[in-house]
Design a protein around this motif. Structure first.
Motif, PDB file in Angstrom:
ATOM      1  N   THR A 166       0.838  -1.196   0.000  1.00  0.00           N
ATOM      2  CA  THR A 166       0.000   0.000   0.000  1.00  0.00           C
ATOM      3  C   THR A 166       0.876   1.251   0.000  1.00  0.00           C
ATOM      4  OG1 THR A 166      -0.121   0.162   2.420  1.00  0.00           O
ATOM      5  CG2 THR A 166      -1.801  -1.196   1.318  1.00  0.00           C
ATOM      6  N   ASP A 167       0.297   2.344  -0.431  1.00  0.00           N
ATOM      7  CA  ASP A 167       1.024   3.620  -0.403  1.00  0.00           C
ATOM      8  C   ASP A 167       1.437   3.990   1.017  1.00  0.00           C
ATOM      9  OD1 ASP A 167       0.859   3.909  -3.150  1.00  0.00           O
ATOM     10  OD2 ASP A 167      -0.816   5.319  -3.083  1.00  0.00           O
ATOM     11  N   ILE A 168       0.554   3.739   1.973  1.00  0.00           N
ATOM     12  CA  ILE A 168       0.855   4.073   3.367  1.00  0.00           C
ATOM     13  C   ILE A 168       2.082   3.303   3.836  1.00  0.00           C
ATOM     14  CG2 ILE A 168       0.029   3.856   5.766  1.00  0.00           C
ATOM     15  CD1 ILE A 168      -1.241   6.165   4.251  1.00  0.00           C
ATOM     16  N   ALA A 169       2.145   2.008   3.544  1.00  0.00           N
ATOM     17  CA  ALA A 169       3.297   1.197   3.960  1.00  0.00           C
ATOM     18  C   ALA A 169       4.576   1.696   3.300  1.00  0.00           C
ATOM     19  CB  ALA A 169       3.061  -0.267   3.628  1.00  0.00           C
ATOM     20  N   THR A 170       4.493   2.073   2.039  1.00  0.00           N
ATOM     21  CA  THR A 170       5.671   2.573   1.331  1.00  0.00           C
ATOM     22  C   THR A 170       6.158   3.880   1.937  1.00  0.00           C
ATOM     23  OG1 THR A 170       4.896   1.492  -0.691  1.00  0.00           O
ATOM     24  CG2 THR A 170       6.585   3.193  -0.941  1.00  0.00           C
ATOM     25  N   ILE A 171       5.234   4.769   2.243  1.00  0.00           N
ATOM     26  CA  ILE A 171       5.602   6.036   2.882  1.00  0.00           C
ATOM     27  C   ILE A 171       6.215   5.770   4.251  1.00  0.00           C
ATOM     28  CG2 ILE A 171       4.742   8.218   3.819  1.00  0.00           C
ATOM     29  CD1 ILE A 171       2.518   8.036   1.601  1.00  0.00           C
ATOM     30  N   ASP A 196       3.491  11.822  -4.724  1.00  0.00           N
ATOM     31  CA  ASP A 196       4.396  10.692  -4.940  1.00  0.00           C
ATOM     32  C   ASP A 196       4.755  10.150  -3.564  1.00  0.00           C
ATOM     33  OD1 ASP A 196       6.581   9.335  -6.855  1.00  0.00           O
ATOM     34  OD2 ASP A 196       7.588   9.937  -4.991  1.00  0.00           O
ATOM     35  N   VAL A 197       4.848   8.830  -3.437  1.00  0.00           N
ATOM     36  CA  VAL A 197       5.107   8.246  -2.123  1.00  0.00           C
ATOM     37  C   VAL A 197       6.475   8.656  -1.567  1.00  0.00           C
ATOM     38  CG1 VAL A 197       3.514   6.297  -2.331  1.00  0.00           C
ATOM     39  CG2 VAL A 197       5.874   6.053  -3.135  1.00  0.00           C
ATOM     40  N   ARG A 198       7.471   8.781  -2.434  1.00  0.00           N
ATOM     41  CA  ARG A 198       8.796   9.187  -1.950  1.00  0.00           C
ATOM     42  C   ARG A 198       8.791  10.644  -1.509  1.00  0.00           C
ATOM     43  NH1 ARG A 198      11.161   6.919  -7.255  1.00  0.00           N
ATOM     44  NH2 ARG A 198       9.212   7.912  -7.728  1.00  0.00           N
ATOM     45  N   LEU A 199       8.088  11.482  -2.241  1.00  0.00           N
ATOM     46  CA  LEU A 199       7.986  12.885  -1.843  1.00  0.00           C
ATOM     47  C   LEU A 199       7.150  13.027  -0.575  1.00  0.00           C
ATOM     48  CD1 LEU A 199       7.544  14.582  -5.336  1.00  0.00           C
ATOM     49  CD2 LEU A 199       9.629  14.401  -3.949  1.00  0.00           C
ATOM     50  N   ALA A 200       6.140  12.180  -0.433  1.00  0.00           N
ATOM     51  CA  ALA A 200       5.343  12.186   0.798  1.00  0.00           C
ATOM     52  C   ALA A 200       6.207  11.774   1.987  1.00  0.00           C
ATOM     53  CB  ALA A 200       4.142  11.255   0.656  1.00  0.00           C
ATOM     54  N   ALA A 201       7.049  10.761   1.795  1.00  0.00           N
ATOM     55  CA  ALA A 201       7.971  10.339   2.864  1.00  0.00           C
ATOM     56  C   ALA A 201       8.956  11.454   3.180  1.00  0.00           C
ATOM     57  CB  ALA A 201       8.700   9.069   2.459  1.00  0.00           C
ATOM     58  N   ALA A 202       9.446  12.137   2.155  1.00  0.00           N
ATOM     59  CA  ALA A 202      10.358  13.265   2.367  1.00  0.00           C
ATOM     60  C   ALA A 202       9.666  14.347   3.192  1.00  0.00           C
ATOM     61  CB  ALA A 202      10.837  13.827   1.032  1.00  0.00           C
TER      62      ALA A 202
END
Length: 113
Positions: free
Chosen positions: A10-15, A43-49
């Protein structure tokens, strides 16, 4: 009630994975907060950032990160490391495009908390 899940694929897990927020006994962010980052960033990587940047800029969240990770870094060093991790994710997206595949070899594991 805010939820915190970590369902692979899921996107949540990736973030959560990219954002070093995988301990569900004491999550840093709720699923709803992570979805807000994803909506803003696209984007999941930008969300994590964005999540890492938020952690770095908030003294309460920094204290929580230190407690959850049993980290011995002082607050300033931890904030710098979180910002460096966020910058690395943003650089990867900028260099490879928002929808390019990314492997963990692209993230410097010594930089991951």
């Amino acid at each position: 009630m805010m939820t915190a899940t970590y369902v692979q694929g899921t996107d949540i897990a990736t973030i959560r994975l990219y954002g070093s927020d995988t301990n569900l006994l004491s999550p840093i962010f709720s699923d709803e907060e992570l979805l807000s980052f994803l909506t803003i960033e696209g984007d999941v990587r930008l969300a994590a950032a964005a999540a890492l940047e938020r952690m770095a800029s908030d003294k309460t969240l920094l204290a929580k990160v230190r407690a959850v990770g049993d980290i011995s870094l002082d607050g300033i060093s931890l904030a710098k490391q979180l910002m460096a991790n966020a910058a690395n994710l943003r650089d990867i997206v900028e260099k490879n495009g928002a929808y390019a595949a990314i492997g963990f070899a692209d993230i410097y594991m010594e930089d991951v908390i």
